[in-house]
Design a protein around this motif. Sequence first.
Motif, PDB file in Angstrom:
ATOM      1  N   LEU A  66     -26.231 -28.291  15.605  1.00  0.00           N
ATOM      2  CA  LEU A  66     -26.597 -27.011  15.005  1.00  0.00           C
ATOM      3  C   LEU A  66     -25.411 -26.074  15.163  1.00  0.00           C
ATOM      4  O   LEU A  66     -24.843 -25.973  16.250  1.00  0.00           O
ATOM      5  CB  LEU A  66     -27.790 -26.378  15.726  1.00  0.00           C
ATOM      6  N   LEU A  81     -26.607 -20.565   9.389  1.00  0.00           N
ATOM      7  CA  LEU A  81     -26.942 -21.801  10.076  1.00  0.00           C
ATOM      8  C   LEU A  81     -26.434 -22.988   9.280  1.00  0.00           C
ATOM      9  O   LEU A  81     -26.663 -23.088   8.073  1.00  0.00           O
ATOM     10  CB  LEU A  81     -28.468 -21.920  10.220  1.00  0.00           C
ATOM     11  N   TYR A  83     -26.297 -27.369   9.897  1.00  0.00           N
ATOM     12  CA  TYR A  83     -26.796 -28.405  10.800  1.00  0.00           C
ATOM     13  C   TYR A  83     -26.683 -29.755  10.124  1.00  0.00           C
ATOM     14  O   TYR A  83     -26.582 -29.862   8.904  1.00  0.00           O
ATOM     15  CB  TYR A  83     -28.256 -28.150  11.202  1.00  0.00           C
ATOM     16  N   SER A  96     -36.351 -31.153  13.822  1.00  0.00           N
ATOM     17  CA  SER A  96     -37.259 -30.000  13.801  1.00  0.00           C
ATOM     18  C   SER A  96     -37.359 -29.384  15.192  1.00  0.00           C
ATOM     19  O   SER A  96     -37.303 -28.160  15.351  1.00  0.00           O
ATOM     20  CB  SER A  96     -38.659 -30.410  13.330  1.00  0.00           C
ATOM     21  N   LEU A  99     -33.973 -27.687  16.006  1.00  0.00           N
ATOM     22  CA  LEU A  99     -33.751 -26.447  15.283  1.00  0.00           C
ATOM     23  C   LEU A  99     -34.685 -25.341  15.764  1.00  0.00           C
ATOM     24  O   LEU A  99     -34.256 -24.196  15.946  1.00  0.00           O
ATOM     25  CB  LEU A  99     -33.888 -26.663  13.777  1.00  0.00           C
TER      26      LEU A  99
END
Length: 171
Positions: A66, A81, A83, A96, A99
């Motif tokens: 990330l 952001l 990733y 998930s 993040l």
Amino acid sequence: MILRPMVESDAAAVIEANLANRAYHAPWVQPPVDRASFDRWFASVAAGRTVSMLGAMPDGAVIGVLNFSEIVRGNFLSCYLGYYGMAAFAGRGLMSLCLRAGLIHMREAVGLHRVEANIQPGNLRSRALVERLGFRLEGYSPAYLYIDGAWRDHERWAILLEQVSAVVPAR
């Protein structure tokens, strides 16, 4: 799963994972695949312009990365952001979890209010990830970023960090 700040000594593991996942990442992202490109990228982390986090299994296997970049303070309290995950862990909900934890970190430890993610329209897995976490589609930017030798269109997704819950919804 472990999520922690990226450090320079992660270079070898990240480069190795990125090399093994080149086909999986193309054409969406071009992460560092050698020490020189890692060092150029990591310079923004070392300078404090980017908060980068590494998601890993307890054995050290890299789940994903990330990057919270272009952090703006003052009245804005926002960032971008970026990733990417690794194919071996796709479809298991680990990105998930990474993040969500990263967003909470940016709210609690860094004090940000908003995060924006720019995603190529054809990157359905990435779109599904941000939708699951509560990001909303805010707009469309033609020829927004130069990736893999071409200017790529992107959708702009954003979330207000006050909306991110530590509770993980059932899948």
